[in-house]
Structures are given as C-alpha cells and as structure tokens.
Write a protein that holds these residues in place. Sequence first.
Motif, PDB file in Angstrom:
ATOM      1  N   GLN A 276       0.923  -1.166   0.277  1.00 37.60           N
ATOM      2  CA  GLN A 276       0.007   0.043  -0.007  1.00 37.60           C
ATOM      3  C   GLN A 276       0.781   1.187  -0.091  1.00 37.60           C
ATOM      4  OE1 GLN A 276      -2.375  -0.301   3.418  1.00 37.60           O
ATOM      5  NE2 GLN A 276      -3.813  -1.767   2.335  1.00 37.60           N
ATOM      6  N   ALA A 277       2.036   1.348   0.766  1.00 35.02           N
ATOM      7  CA  ALA A 277       2.693   2.314   0.961  1.00 35.02           C
ATOM      8  C   ALA A 277       3.650   2.623  -0.431  1.00 35.02           C
ATOM      9  CB  ALA A 277       3.752   2.302   1.917  1.00 35.02           C
ATOM     10  N   ARG A 278       3.861   1.653  -0.921  1.00 37.18           N
ATOM     11  CA  ARG A 278       4.435   1.684  -2.156  1.00 37.18           C
ATOM     12  C   ARG A 278       3.705   2.249  -3.504  1.00 37.18           C
ATOM     13  NH1 ARG A 278       7.339  -3.805  -4.871  1.00 37.18           N
ATOM     14  NH2 ARG A 278       8.504  -2.815  -6.616  1.00 37.18           N
ATOM     15  N   VAL A 279       2.370   1.741  -3.562  1.00 39.49           N
ATOM     16  CA  VAL A 279       1.571   2.330  -4.311  1.00 39.49           C
ATOM     17  C   VAL A 279       1.361   4.002  -4.130  1.00 39.49           C
ATOM     18  CG1 VAL A 279      -0.846   2.257  -5.190  1.00 39.49           C
ATOM     19  CG2 VAL A 279       0.509   0.385  -4.953  1.00 39.49           C
ATOM     20  N   LYS A 280       1.180   4.384  -2.890  1.00 38.69           N
ATOM     21  CA  LYS A 280       0.783   5.578  -2.695  1.00 38.69           C
ATOM     22  C   LYS A 280       2.095   6.614  -3.036  1.00 38.69           C
ATOM     23  CE  LYS A 280      -0.875   4.693   1.502  1.00 38.69           C
ATOM     24  NZ  LYS A 280      -1.561   4.883   3.003  1.00 38.69           N
ATOM     25  N   ASN A 281       3.138   6.017  -2.595  1.00 40.19           N
ATOM     26  CA  ASN A 281       4.397   6.739  -3.033  1.00 40.19           C
ATOM     27  C   ASN A 281       4.436   6.838  -4.267  1.00 40.19           C
ATOM     28  OD1 ASN A 281       5.010   7.231  -0.256  1.00 40.19           O
ATOM     29  ND2 ASN A 281       6.518   5.361  -0.051  1.00 40.19           N
ATOM     30  N   LEU A 302      -5.672  15.105 -11.807  1.00 41.31           N
ATOM     31  CA  LEU A 302      -6.405  15.420 -10.880  1.00 41.31           C
ATOM     32  C   LEU A 302      -5.687  14.885  -9.660  1.00 41.31           C
ATOM     33  CD1 LEU A 302     -10.223  14.716 -12.050  1.00 41.31           C
ATOM     34  CD2 LEU A 302      -8.701  16.649 -12.504  1.00 41.31           C
ATOM     35  N   PRO A 303      -5.840  15.608  -8.435  1.00 44.16           N
ATOM     36  CA  PRO A 303      -5.394  15.115  -7.219  1.00 44.16           C
ATOM     37  C   PRO A 303      -6.175  13.864  -6.829  1.00 44.16           C
ATOM     38  CG  PRO A 303      -5.614  17.360  -7.049  1.00 44.16           C
ATOM     39  CD  PRO A 303      -6.095  17.064  -8.407  1.00 44.16           C
ATOM     40  N   SER A 304      -5.523  12.997  -6.601  1.00 43.64           N
ATOM     41  CA  SER A 304      -6.272  11.456  -6.103  1.00 43.64           C
ATOM     42  C   SER A 304      -5.849  11.134  -4.868  1.00 43.64           C
ATOM     43  CB  SER A 304      -5.852  10.439  -7.196  1.00 43.64           C
ATOM     44  OG  SER A 304      -6.301   9.308  -7.010  1.00 43.64           O
ATOM     45  N   ALA A 305      -6.829  10.418  -4.273  1.00 43.79           N
ATOM     46  CA  ALA A 305      -6.569   9.813  -2.792  1.00 43.79           C
ATOM     47  C   ALA A 305      -6.875   8.131  -3.228  1.00 43.79           C
ATOM     48  CB  ALA A 305      -7.568  10.113  -1.864  1.00 43.79           C
ATOM     49  N   ALA A 306      -6.866   7.820  -4.535  1.00 44.87           N
ATOM     50  CA  ALA A 306      -6.912   6.318  -4.695  1.00 44.87           C
ATOM     51  C   ALA A 306      -5.821   5.785  -5.471  1.00 44.87           C
ATOM     52  CB  ALA A 306      -8.187   6.344  -5.763  1.00 44.87           C
ATOM     53  N   ASN A 307      -5.690   4.454  -6.111  1.00 44.20           N
ATOM     54  CA  ASN A 307      -4.506   4.123  -6.597  1.00 44.20           C
ATOM     55  C   ASN A 307      -4.606   4.307  -8.326  1.00 44.20           C
ATOM     56  OD1 ASN A 307      -6.730   2.313  -7.213  1.00 44.20           O
ATOM     57  ND2 ASN A 307      -5.160   0.445  -7.559  1.00 44.20           N
ATOM     58  N   PHE A 308      -5.366   5.366  -8.442  1.00 40.51           N
ATOM     59  CA  PHE A 308      -5.369   5.749 -10.056  1.00 40.51           C
ATOM     60  C   PHE A 308      -5.109   7.298 -10.050  1.00 40.51           C
ATOM     61  CE2 PHE A 308      -9.608   5.053  -8.730  1.00 40.51           C
ATOM     62  CZ  PHE A 308     -10.092   6.330  -8.877  1.00 40.51           C
ATOM     63  N   LEU A 309      -4.802   7.796 -11.143  1.00 40.65           N
ATOM     64  CA  LEU A 309      -4.840   9.104 -11.563  1.00 40.65           C
ATOM     65  C   LEU A 309      -5.683   9.496 -12.775  1.00 40.65           C
ATOM     66  CD1 LEU A 309      -1.070  10.137 -10.853  1.00 40.65           C
ATOM     67  CD2 LEU A 309      -2.944  10.762  -9.480  1.00 40.65           C
TER      68      LEU A 309
END
Length: 378
Positions: A276-281, A302-309
């Motif tokens: 999870q940390a790796r994806v967020k970074n 767009l700013p994103s709080a998910a695992n995509f942009l």
Amino acid sequence: MNSLELTIANRNQKLNLAKIEQILCSEVEANEAIRLHCNETPFDIPQNLKQQLVDKMNDLAWNRYPEFHQTKLNALVAKEAGLSSENILLGNGSSQIIQQIVNCCSKFLSEAIIENPTFTFYHQVCQNERMPYKEWNINENDSFDLSNFPQVSEPSLIILTSPNNPTGAILALSTLETLLNQYNNCVFVVDEAYGEFGGESALPLVNEYPNLLVLKTLSKGYGLPSVRFGYAAGSASLIQLLKKYAAPFTINIFTELVVSEFLTNPLYINALKANQARVKNLRDFVFYLLNEMSGETTFKVLPSAANFLMLRFFDAELLEQVKNVLSARNILVSYPIAQSLRLTIGSEVEMSKVIRIIKQVLNQYKAVSNQLEEVIIS
C-alpha cells in the motif's frame, strides 16, 4: 494569412501529427500487456506466503459446505472495523453486496441518487432492479458540492463513493454528515473500495447513523481481487434486513482462510502495508511528474486519494495521439468519460514507461503546434 494558406497549414499540421504518431507507434511491444486499466495493484503476495496458504488449504475439508453464518470470520472482520458482529454483512466482493443492497432497497425506496461520474455498475444494478435514479454531478473542481445535490422528495437510496472512481476525489465526512442529518429517511451507501489509499473512513459513523452503510473490499487496497471478498457495515437492524436477501454460502472456505490470514497474521499484514505504501508513494510521484508536464492547452491531472490518476485533456487531438501510442505499445488504460484518461498506478518500471511516452507525445505535439503558430503569424 488568407483562408487558403490557413487550410494548407492545418492540413500540414495533421500530416505532421500523423507522421509523429507513426514514429511513436513504430516500437510496438510484443510482450504481455501492461494492465493499467482495472485499478489493480501491481504487487502480488510474496511467493513464500502464497505457499503457506496453499499448505493450509490442503488441510481443509473440501467435501464440506462452509459454515453457514461464517461466525468466526464475521467476528474477525467486525474487530478490524471496530464494530460488533451484528453490524457486519459479508459478501463475495463488494459488487455482490451492492446488488444485494439495491435489490433490497428497491422494494421500499422510491429512487436512487448516484454520483456522476462514478462506477458504472451502480447504474447497471439500478436498471436491472428497475429502480429509477438521479445523478449528483461532481463539480468542475472535482469535489462534492452540496449546492447541486439533486432534490430528494421521497425516501431514496443514496450511493456515494470515497475516494471517487474515476476522479479520486474524497467525500469529506462533514459533507456526509450534513446529508445524513438532512435526509434521515433515506438509506446511504458509502463505497470505500479505495479507502486504504487515502481519505477518512465513514466506519466510525455507523453506530451514530442507523441509515448508513459503509462498503469495504479486499480487491483494491489489499490487492486481492481474485479472492472475491467484501463486506458492508451498518446498524444491526439494517444489516438484518439485508441478510434476508442474501444467497447462502457466498464465502467459500479458501476465501475465508485467505481473509483470516490477512487480518491476523503479521507476515501478511506487513506485506500488505508495504504494498500500500509503495503504491501511494508511486501515485504521488507520478502526479508530480504529470503535473509538471500539464498545461492550460494540453491537459490537467487531478489530485487523487486512490490508486489511479485521471488526466483531463483540453485538446482532443492530443488525447487521441496519446491513446494511439499507448495502444500500440500494448499499454491498457481506461477512458471513463469524454476527454479523459484514467491511469492505474502500476510498478515503477511500468510508470516510467508511461511517463516517458506521454512526455514524448506532448513534446512532439508542442513542436508541431509551435510550427503552425509560426506559419500563421508569418
């Protein structure tokens, strides 16, 4: 410049763009497709941990039905959510639970309220259950604006997501509570499929609002879409009502084993947190790089709080160029709404390749545009 010269210039621009596309697409990749279109995590469970699960599966009784009420698993999930077992409904992925909720609520609620844009499955299920729906349009700043919330005249099913798919926007808990208080005769569903990647969870509000359901899944943040597991959290009375519409044995013994390990075994928990940390970074770094490339005439990210942009393009021609080159390189992304591209965060190597491609297309496109501008001025 007269109209004839302008026509010739525009024709030359299109010819140049076609030439650019041909050059960029010439390095067609014959390798396996890069999957950046399903919002999957690129990082699998370590092989040694998989083997431990396989060994434990060998000890299970494959010739017996699972426990009907999934008592032990229900208790584990409730503990993880900070709730009681009576507040939890287990399901075969959140999609199955969504279908169960709409099936149930269509019997006593007049209509549904769904965000726009959002996960298209909500529309499909409402149509299948013959439940009419209205849309709450997320505004141009990609936020949840209460001023344009649809009019609700009768008890309704209100389906919200946080983070939103495909924008990645977060629904503030203060906004949710405003709606919960204003429409206390409605049933609210907050789908937190991507909640492990960012944003505040609405789970603590379940005991405070009896009309609230929160959906969680192991498909995204846990990186286990193949396991097919999700759950709904809500008041005991609401969960009990939903259970009347449940099919028996939706959770098999193998899923129960995997979920139990991920909720209790430190080895699996640590592997999960690391992924999870790796994806967020990676997401934040890719956002930074794309934001540096963006511009008022090209695209914005767009700013994103998910695992995509999500990238919104201001120039359809540029989007088409990017789309064609990605396709030629066997890189799969999605196009959920007009003039937009949604990019799942993949591995470091995959994201480096995508960033390089977008940069190449953008630089070539700008060069052609500058040439055209010089021709027009002259």
